[in-house]
Write a protein that holds these residues in place. Sequence first.
Motif, PDB file in Angstrom:
ATOM      1  N   GLY A  35      12.068   5.760   0.630  1.00 46.17           N
ATOM      2  CA  GLY A  35      11.309   5.178  -0.467  1.00 46.17           C
ATOM      3  C   GLY A  35      11.911   3.972  -1.137  1.00 46.17           C
ATOM      4  N   VAL A  36      12.901   3.353  -0.509  1.00 48.76           N
ATOM      5  CA  VAL A  36      13.576   2.208  -1.128  1.00 48.76           C
ATOM      6  C   VAL A  36      12.819   0.907  -0.877  1.00 48.76           C
ATOM      7  CG1 VAL A  36      15.666   0.794  -0.935  1.00 48.76           C
ATOM      8  CG2 VAL A  36      15.853   3.266  -1.202  1.00 48.76           C
ATOM      9  N   GLY A  37      12.114   0.802   0.251  1.00 50.09           N
ATOM     10  CA  GLY A  37      11.355  -0.407   0.554  1.00 50.09           C
ATOM     11  C   GLY A  37      11.806  -1.144   1.793  1.00 50.09           C
ATOM     12  N   LEU A 191      15.206   5.475 -11.264  1.00 44.14           N
ATOM     13  CA  LEU A 191      14.542   4.754 -10.175  1.00 44.14           C
ATOM     14  C   LEU A 191      14.755   5.442  -8.841  1.00 44.14           C
ATOM     15  CD1 LEU A 191      12.888   2.322  -9.272  1.00 44.14           C
ATOM     16  CD2 LEU A 191      15.012   1.008  -9.125  1.00 44.14           C
ATOM     17  N   LEU A 192      15.937   6.006  -8.629  1.00 37.28           N
ATOM     18  CA  LEU A 192      16.235   6.662  -7.358  1.00 37.28           C
ATOM     19  C   LEU A 192      17.089   7.898  -7.611  1.00 37.28           C
ATOM     20  CD1 LEU A 192      16.028   6.578  -4.240  1.00 37.28           C
ATOM     21  CD2 LEU A 192      18.187   5.314  -4.254  1.00 37.28           C
ATOM     22  N   ARG A 193      16.499   9.059  -7.394  1.00 38.29           N
ATOM     23  CA  ARG A 193      17.225  10.313  -7.543  1.00 38.29           C
ATOM     24  C   ARG A 193      17.666  10.822  -6.171  1.00 38.29           C
ATOM     25  NH1 ARG A 193      18.585  10.514 -12.883  1.00 38.29           N
ATOM     26  NH2 ARG A 193      16.748  10.446 -14.244  1.00 38.29           N
ATOM     27  N   ARG A 206       9.360   3.694  -4.310  1.00 36.27           N
ATOM     28  CA  ARG A 206       8.015   3.876  -3.776  1.00 36.27           C
ATOM     29  C   ARG A 206       7.209   4.869  -4.607  1.00 36.27           C
ATOM     30  NH1 ARG A 206       8.259   5.132   2.226  1.00 36.27           N
ATOM     31  NH2 ARG A 206       9.157   7.106   1.521  1.00 36.27           N
ATOM     32  N   ALA A 207       7.869   5.950  -5.060  1.00 31.55           N
ATOM     33  CA  ALA A 207       7.175   6.967  -5.845  1.00 31.55           C
ATOM     34  C   ALA A 207       6.708   6.413  -7.188  1.00 31.55           C
ATOM     35  CB  ALA A 207       8.084   8.178  -6.050  1.00 31.55           C
ATOM     36  N   TRP A 208       7.557   5.614  -7.859  1.00 31.86           N
ATOM     37  CA  TRP A 208       7.159   5.043  -9.145  1.00 31.86           C
ATOM     38  C   TRP A 208       6.011   4.058  -8.971  1.00 31.86           C
ATOM     39  CZ3 TRP A 208       8.137   7.295 -13.447  1.00 31.86           C
ATOM     40  CH2 TRP A 208       9.333   8.003 -13.643  1.00 31.86           C
ATOM     41  N   ALA A 209       6.058   3.238  -7.929  1.00 31.10           N
ATOM     42  CA  ALA A 209       4.955   2.304  -7.684  1.00 31.10           C
ATOM     43  C   ALA A 209       3.667   3.062  -7.381  1.00 31.10           C
ATOM     44  CB  ALA A 209       5.317   1.367  -6.535  1.00 31.10           C
TER      45      ALA A 209
END
Length: 251
Positions: A35-37, A191-193, A206-209
């Motif tokens: 999910g980082v892009g 932002l990233l767990r 990716r999850a937040w977007a």
Amino acid sequence: MSSGPLTETVTLSQAKELIRCLAHEQSVLLLSPPGVGKSDVVRQAAADAALECKSLLGTQIAPEDVSGVPKIVGERSVFCPPRVLLPENPTRFCLFLDELPACAPDVQKAFYSLLLERRIGEHLLPAGTWVVAAGNRAEDKALVRTISSALVNRVLILNVRVDVGEWLAWARASGVREDVARFVEADPDALLRPVPDRAVPFSTPRAWASLSRALDLVAQRGRLTADLVRALAVGRVSDDDARRFAAETGW
């Protein structure tokens, strides 16, 4: 002094620039948590260079999808590579091998000559073609197999990290909701767990977007309520982040 392995990292923007500098000659493998892009930055780099990006998904291919299937020509057996790897039009392109670390060992082996020599059987890729791969790390619990040392020795590995400032700039330029951006800005760790041990939602860029888009879609129908905000957040990001987001954004 630590005796552990040295792991240097690059941001997504740095990875993008390195792809543009290297991928026409050296095969590049991007590694990061889910999910980082990674996939998006490969496609953006190709688009910026006016290259068509053709993708192969590691979990959905077999060795013959790489080496080709045999065809009898006269008294010989000739392997015919798939068009995605060897187009009829000999124009350079970007070949993106997504989820490469998830490939079965026999598929990884089939990629050896492609990654190192830009060759598929008897055929060479068009001159200037990019070869870029991406995948998750072993510790990310994301269907990753052991990458053979032979494969590692054929690629340049870039370990990608999340840069909060970089993501916030992208988010605001891409229409991510301001309440989502402000929440991440106030708590950058959200932002990233870490990837959880169970199959439950967890926070990634990716999850937040995706959550932002879901909230917008429901709001456009005039259906957004406090209960639905909480339900959507819990269904997309880490539980604690979801509950704090709903509370701190006034829902």
